[in-house]
Scaffold this motif. Structure first.
Motif, PDB file in Angstrom:
ATOM      1  N   LYS A   1       1.085 -35.070   5.493  1.00  0.00           N
ATOM      2  CA  LYS A   1       2.069 -34.971   6.567  1.00  0.00           C
ATOM      3  C   LYS A   1       3.149 -33.958   6.200  1.00  0.00           C
ATOM      4  O   LYS A   1       3.613 -33.906   5.062  1.00  0.00           O
ATOM      5  N   MET A   2       3.550 -33.165   7.180  1.00  0.00           N
ATOM      6  CA  MET A   2       4.657 -32.236   7.004  1.00  0.00           C
ATOM      7  C   MET A   2       5.950 -32.986   7.311  1.00  0.00           C
ATOM      8  O   MET A   2       6.120 -33.509   8.414  1.00  0.00           O
ATOM      9  N   LYS A   3       6.838 -33.068   6.342  1.00  0.00           N
ATOM     10  CA  LYS A   3       8.052 -33.873   6.458  1.00  0.00           C
ATOM     11  C   LYS A   3       8.916 -33.438   7.645  1.00  0.00           C
ATOM     12  O   LYS A   3       9.061 -32.252   7.912  1.00  0.00           O
ATOM     13  N   PHE A   4       9.482 -34.435   8.321  1.00  0.00           N
ATOM     14  CA  PHE A   4      10.379 -34.246   9.455  1.00  0.00           C
ATOM     15  C   PHE A   4       9.695 -33.572  10.648  1.00  0.00           C
ATOM     16  O   PHE A   4      10.356 -33.045  11.539  1.00  0.00           O
ATOM     17  N   ARG A   5       8.370 -33.571  10.651  1.00  0.00           N
ATOM     18  CA  ARG A   5       7.613 -33.017  11.761  1.00  0.00           C
ATOM     19  C   ARG A   5       6.497 -33.979  12.140  1.00  0.00           C
ATOM     20  O   ARG A   5       6.014 -34.732  11.299  1.00  0.00           O
ATOM     21  N   LYS A   6       6.058 -33.909  13.370  1.00  0.00           N
ATOM     22  CA  LYS A   6       4.908 -34.696  13.788  1.00  0.00           C
ATOM     23  C   LYS A   6       3.645 -33.855  13.607  1.00  0.00           C
ATOM     24  O   LYS A   6       2.856 -33.654  14.524  1.00  0.00           O
ATOM     25  N   SER A   7       3.478 -33.335  12.397  1.00  0.00           N
ATOM     26  CA  SER A   7       2.378 -32.432  12.084  1.00  0.00           C
ATOM     27  C   SER A   7       1.728 -32.820  10.760  1.00  0.00           C
ATOM     28  O   SER A   7       2.408 -33.302   9.844  1.00  0.00           O
ATOM     29  N   PHE A   8       0.415 -32.584  10.692  1.00  0.00           N
ATOM     30  CA  PHE A   8      -0.345 -32.842   9.474  1.00  0.00           C
ATOM     31  C   PHE A   8      -1.204 -31.622   9.163  1.00  0.00           C
ATOM     32  O   PHE A   8      -1.563 -30.857  10.058  1.00  0.00           O
ATOM     33  N   GLU A   9      -1.532 -31.474   7.892  1.00  0.00           N
ATOM     34  CA  GLU A   9      -2.525 -30.486   7.478  1.00  0.00           C
ATOM     35  C   GLU A   9      -3.778 -31.232   7.038  1.00  0.00           C
ATOM     36  O   GLU A   9      -3.692 -32.287   6.411  1.00  0.00           O
ATOM     37  N   TYR A  10      -4.934 -30.658   7.370  1.00  0.00           N
ATOM     38  CA  TYR A  10      -6.220 -31.274   7.050  1.00  0.00           C
ATOM     39  C   TYR A  10      -7.132 -30.252   6.390  1.00  0.00           C
ATOM     40  O   TYR A  10      -7.072 -29.058   6.690  1.00  0.00           O
ATOM     41  N   ILE A  11      -7.983 -30.742   5.502  1.00  0.00           N
ATOM     42  CA  ILE A  11      -9.057 -29.920   4.938  1.00  0.00           C
ATOM     43  C   ILE A  11     -10.367 -30.658   5.142  1.00  0.00           C
ATOM     44  O   ILE A  11     -10.483 -31.843   4.820  1.00  0.00           O
ATOM     45  N   TYR A  12     -11.332 -29.936   5.701  1.00  0.00           N
ATOM     46  CA  TYR A  12     -12.675 -30.480   5.941  1.00  0.00           C
ATOM     47  C   TYR A  12     -13.691 -29.727   5.093  1.00  0.00           C
ATOM     48  O   TYR A  12     -13.603 -28.511   4.925  1.00  0.00           O
ATOM     49  N   LYS A  13     -14.637 -30.486   4.575  1.00  0.00           N
ATOM     50  CA  LYS A  13     -15.683 -29.939   3.692  1.00  0.00           C
ATOM     51  C   LYS A  13     -17.012 -29.913   4.441  1.00  0.00           C
ATOM     52  O   LYS A  13     -17.392 -30.869   5.112  1.00  0.00           O
ATOM     53  N   ASN A  14     -17.744 -28.814   4.272  1.00  0.00           N
ATOM     54  CA  ASN A  14     -19.077 -28.671   4.859  1.00  0.00           C
ATOM     55  C   ASN A  14     -20.094 -29.342   3.933  1.00  0.00           C
ATOM     56  O   ASN A  14     -20.411 -28.798   2.863  1.00  0.00           O
ATOM     57  N   ASN A  15     -20.603 -30.469   4.328  1.00  0.00           N
ATOM     58  CA  ASN A  15     -21.547 -31.199   3.471  1.00  0.00           C
ATOM     59  C   ASN A  15     -22.937 -30.582   3.440  1.00  0.00           C
ATOM     60  O   ASN A  15     -23.786 -31.023   2.658  1.00  0.00           O
ATOM     61  N   ASN A  16     -23.171 -29.580   4.273  1.00  0.00           N
ATOM     62  CA  ASN A  16     -24.455 -28.871   4.241  1.00  0.00           C
ATOM     63  C   ASN A  16     -24.452 -27.757   3.192  1.00  0.00           C
ATOM     64  O   ASN A  16     -25.512 -27.212   2.864  1.00  0.00           O
ATOM     65  N   GLN A  17     -23.266 -27.407   2.689  1.00  0.00           N
ATOM     66  CA  GLN A  17     -23.158 -26.345   1.699  1.00  0.00           C
ATOM     67  C   GLN A  17     -23.372 -26.924   0.305  1.00  0.00           C
ATOM     68  O   GLN A  17     -22.932 -28.024  -0.022  1.00  0.00           O
ATOM     69  N   VAL A  18     -24.011 -26.145  -0.535  1.00  0.00           N
ATOM     70  CA  VAL A  18     -24.159 -26.511  -1.948  1.00  0.00           C
ATOM     71  C   VAL A  18     -22.929 -25.965  -2.667  1.00  0.00           C
ATOM     72  O   VAL A  18     -22.760 -24.750  -2.800  1.00  0.00           O
ATOM     73  N   LEU A  19     -22.024 -26.843  -3.099  1.00  0.00           N
ATOM     74  CA  LEU A  19     -20.742 -26.407  -3.673  1.00  0.00           C
ATOM     75  C   LEU A  19     -20.759 -26.433  -5.198  1.00  0.00           C
ATOM     76  O   LEU A  19     -21.512 -27.186  -5.790  1.00  0.00           O
TER      77      LEU A  19
END
Length: 237
Positions: free
Chosen positions: A219-237
């Motif tokens: 969550k970004m403080k004092f804002r109604k905003s969030f940051e997200y990270i999504y992972k591609n499970n089809n990729q070989v990491l």
């Protein structure tokens, strides 16, 4: 008051950035082959990447001409960074960009001036109501699908999107090229200051169809905003 509020927000934004960068280092091992940054603003995200990661190629997109000039001055001398004065969406077209008084809130989407969040925010930014809040201009919008194909990019380690309510269209504009991306990092606003016709579940469900999984949220403080990270499970990491 305005200066104090900005100082506090910048401080907490820095803390959020540090936490997010720590997580990115964990999943990327300090090494980024290709980064696509949609909504580069003044290069804050790219500057952080340069500081903390080894990279081979960065593609930047910023459609606001005034801000692009600042971005260009800041990063044009850096190696292997391609700056594009373009918007990104779900189809190629000429679109209206709303240059807002607060440049980081500039968006293709219009402001909801009836929003309580808008009124609270612009009370500090424009207390005497004597400044033009929005200035519309025309910009060119492309799709990442065509850009990736035209530039023959085989894979993308990280796609970052910060487009103030246009994120879903950017993602949809990837088409099947979305399969080439390992991680997607985006910001989502839960306030109603910017008019958008989707919510987070729309993004989540769309990414889920391509086997992307949410692995990070902050969550970004004092804002109604969030940051997200999504992972591609089809990729070989």
């Amino acid at each position: 008051m305005k200066i104090l509020v900005k100082f506090i927000l910048d401080l907490f934004d820095t803390i959020t950035e540090i936490k997010t960068t720590k997580f990115l280092k964990k999943i990327l091992s300090n090494d980024i082959n290709v980064l696509i940054d949609v909504g580069s603003h003044k290069g804050e995200y790219i500057s952080n990447i340069i500081k903390n990661f080894k990279y081979n190629k960065i593609y930047s997109f910023e459609p606001n001409p005034k801000i692009f000039d600042e971005l260009n001055k800041k990063l044009s001398n850096k190696k292997n960074i391609k700056l594009n004065l373009l918007g990104v969406g779900d189809c190629e077209k000429i679109e209206t960009l709303h240059q807002n008084l607060e440049s980081s809130s500039t968006s293709i989407n219009e402001l909801n001036t009836s929003s309580k969040y808008f009124k609270k925010k612009y009370f500090f930014l424009n207390p005497f109501n004597n400044k033009l809040v929005t200035r519309p201009i025309e910009i060119k919008v492309i799709t990442l699908s065509s850009f990736i194909k035209n530039n023959e990019i085989p894979n993308i380690d990280l796609l970052k999107i910060d487009t103030e309510g246009y994120e879903l269209k950017v993602i949809k504009g990837l088409g099947e090229e979305i399969k080439k991306i390992k991680f997607i990092h985006f910001e989502h606003h839960f306030d109603d200051m910017i008019i958008k016709n989707y919510n987070l579940s729309n993004i989540h469900n769309y990414l889920g169809k391509y086997k992307f999984q949410k692995i990070f949220k902050i969550k970004m403080k004092f804002r109604k905003s969030f940051e997200y990270i999504y992972k591609n499970n089809n990729q070989v990491l």
